[in-house]
Design an enzyme around this catalytic site. Structure first.
Site, mmCIF file in Angstrom:
data_model
loop_
_atom_site.group_PDB
_atom_site.id
_atom_site.type_symbol
_atom_site.label_atom_id
_atom_site.label_comp_id
_atom_site.label_asym_id
_atom_site.label_seq_id
_atom_site.Cartn_x
_atom_site.Cartn_y
_atom_site.Cartn_z
ATOM 1 N N ASP A 1 0.845 -1.192 0.000
ATOM 2 C CA ASP A 1 0.000 0.000 0.000
ATOM 3 C C ASP A 1 0.888 1.253 0.000
ATOM 4 O O ASP A 1 1.908 1.299 0.684
ATOM 5 C CB ASP A 1 -0.914 0.004 1.234
ATOM 6 C CG ASP A 1 -2.065 0.996 1.108
ATOM 7 O OD1 ASP A 1 -3.212 0.551 0.939
ATOM 8 O OD2 ASP A 1 -1.802 2.219 1.164
ATOM 9 N N ILE A 2 0.479 2.264 -0.741
ATOM 10 C CA ILE A 2 1.277 3.486 -0.856
ATOM 11 C C ILE A 2 1.273 4.286 0.446
ATOM 12 O O ILE A 2 2.179 5.094 0.686
ATOM 13 C CB ILE A 2 0.750 4.338 -2.040
ATOM 14 C CG1 ILE A 2 1.842 5.260 -2.584
ATOM 15 C CG2 ILE A 2 -0.513 5.111 -1.679
ATOM 16 C CD1 ILE A 2 1.487 5.868 -3.937
ATOM 17 N N ASN B 1 -12.707 -3.340 2.315
ATOM 18 C CA ASN B 1 -13.757 -2.331 2.380
ATOM 19 C C ASN B 1 -14.613 -2.470 1.132
ATOM 20 O O ASN B 1 -14.099 -2.479 0.016
ATOM 21 C CB ASN B 1 -13.131 -0.937 2.461
ATOM 22 C CG ASN B 1 -12.401 -0.726 3.774
ATOM 23 O OD1 ASN B 1 -12.895 -1.113 4.825
ATOM 24 N ND2 ASN B 1 -11.229 -0.134 3.709
ATOM 25 N N GLU C 1 -12.441 3.251 -1.308
ATOM 26 C CA GLU C 1 -11.998 4.395 -2.107
ATOM 27 C C GLU C 1 -11.684 4.009 -3.541
ATOM 28 O O GLU C 1 -11.921 4.792 -4.465
ATOM 29 C CB GLU C 1 -10.752 5.028 -1.468
ATOM 30 C CG GLU C 1 -11.069 5.779 -0.180
ATOM 31 C CD GLU C 1 -9.817 6.237 0.548
ATOM 32 O OE1 GLU C 1 -8.719 6.111 -0.011
ATOM 33 O OE2 GLU C 1 -9.964 6.705 1.689
ATOM 34 N N VAL C 2 -11.101 2.835 -3.725
ATOM 35 C CA VAL C 2 -10.701 2.416 -5.074
ATOM 36 C C VAL C 2 -11.706 1.364 -5.557
ATOM 37 O O VAL C 2 -11.854 0.313 -4.920
ATOM 38 C CB VAL C 2 -9.267 1.850 -5.077
ATOM 39 C CG1 VAL C 2 -8.883 1.408 -6.484
ATOM 40 C CG2 VAL C 2 -8.276 2.887 -4.550
ATOM 41 N N HIS D 1 -10.230 -5.177 -3.504
ATOM 42 C CA HIS D 1 -8.890 -5.374 -2.945
ATOM 43 C C HIS D 1 -9.017 -5.828 -1.507
ATOM 44 O O HIS D 1 -9.870 -5.351 -0.764
ATOM 45 C CB HIS D 1 -8.044 -4.100 -3.032
ATOM 46 C CG HIS D 1 -8.717 -2.849 -2.543
ATOM 47 N ND1 HIS D 1 -9.678 -2.191 -3.286
ATOM 48 C CD2 HIS D 1 -8.574 -2.144 -1.393
ATOM 49 C CE1 HIS D 1 -10.087 -1.129 -2.608
ATOM 50 N NE2 HIS D 1 -9.444 -1.071 -1.457
ATOM 51 N N HIS E 1 -6.988 -5.871 1.991
ATOM 52 C CA HIS E 1 -5.860 -5.332 2.740
ATOM 53 C C HIS E 1 -5.304 -6.455 3.619
ATOM 54 O O HIS E 1 -6.074 -7.158 4.285
ATOM 55 C CB HIS E 1 -6.308 -4.204 3.668
ATOM 56 C CG HIS E 1 -6.862 -2.991 2.986
ATOM 57 N ND1 HIS E 1 -6.135 -1.831 2.818
ATOM 58 C CD2 HIS E 1 -8.082 -2.744 2.439
ATOM 59 C CE1 HIS E 1 -6.883 -0.916 2.205
ATOM 60 N NE2 HIS E 1 -8.082 -1.441 1.969
HETATM 61 P P1 5GP Z 1 -9.865 1.418 0.357
HETATM 62 O O1 5GP Z 1 -10.125 2.623 1.188
HETATM 63 O O2 5GP Z 1 -10.482 1.529 -1.029
HETATM 64 O O3 5GP Z 1 -10.204 0.146 1.045
HETATM 65 O O4 5GP Z 1 -8.294 1.346 0.187
HETATM 66 C C1 5GP Z 1 -7.598 1.888 -0.871
HETATM 67 C C2 5GP Z 1 -6.124 1.765 -0.548
HETATM 68 O O5 5GP Z 1 -5.379 1.993 -1.724
HETATM 69 C C3 5GP Z 1 -5.637 2.787 0.486
HETATM 70 O O6 5GP Z 1 -5.069 2.083 1.602
HETATM 71 C C4 5GP Z 1 -4.599 3.608 -0.281
HETATM 72 O O7 5GP Z 1 -3.494 3.982 0.514
HETATM 73 C C5 5GP Z 1 -4.202 2.662 -1.409
HETATM 74 N N1 5GP Z 1 -3.767 3.324 -2.621
HETATM 75 C C6 5GP Z 1 -4.388 4.358 -3.258
HETATM 76 N N2 5GP Z 1 -3.703 4.702 -4.359
HETATM 77 C C7 5GP Z 1 -2.633 3.868 -4.427
HETATM 78 C C8 5GP Z 1 -1.558 3.735 -5.363
HETATM 79 O O8 5GP Z 1 -1.444 4.450 -6.350
HETATM 80 N N3 5GP Z 1 -0.654 2.754 -5.111
HETATM 81 C C9 5GP Z 1 -0.746 1.932 -4.020
HETATM 82 N N4 5GP Z 1 0.207 1.016 -3.878
HETATM 83 N N5 5GP Z 1 -1.745 2.031 -3.124
HETATM 84 C C10 5GP Z 1 -2.669 2.988 -3.324
#
Ligand code: 5GP
Length: 120
Positions: free
Chosen positions: A34-35, A92, A100-101, A105, A107
């Protein structure tokens, strides 16, 4: 959720348009750090197919894709040496979970005591 956005950030990572720090890959799965890590180990495990959510994945993915995703989580945990100490995997899913994405995915968190599962 069903309309898949082919320009979401993980789709772009899968197309190698933007880089990632890869930790695992097979025919059906890609995993990368994760970034913005929330734990010493914070890896994202994603299916290579275009699935928005678990709802979408469970409806349309093959048994092989579904098995590969779950198997990958445990394989990566062993690979990273957190299988004995323990770890958390979560996804999520949708608005209430703050997804968010819009590409499914999982985690994978480890490397420290992770505390309670949800904010109280
Ligand atoms: P969500 O909130 O959708 O469950 O998690 C999205 C995750 O994607 C977050 O933990 C965020 O830090 C990670 N993320 C967003 N953009 C990028 C990216 O460009 N590269 C990587 N490696 N992780 C990302």
């Amino acid at each position: 959720m069903s309309d898949y956005d082919p320009n979401n950030i993980f789709a772009r990572i899968l197309r190698k348009e933007i880089p990632c720090k890869k930790v695992f890959e097979d025919d059906h799965v890609l995993a990368f750090h994760d970034i913005n890590p929330q734990a010493p180990i914070h890896v994202l495990v994603i299916p290579k197919g275009a699935y928005v959510s678990l709802d979408d994945f469970s409806a349309r993915a093959s048994d092989a894709e579904i098995a590969a995703l779950m198997r990958a989580v445990a394989t990566i945990a062993r690979q990273l040496g957190i299988d004995d100490s323990g770890y958390r995997f979560l996804a999520n899913n949708g608005a209430n979970a703050h997804q968010e994405v819009p590409h499914l995915h999982i985690h994978l968190f480890g490397g420290r005591q992770l505390g309670p599962m949800l904010k109280r």
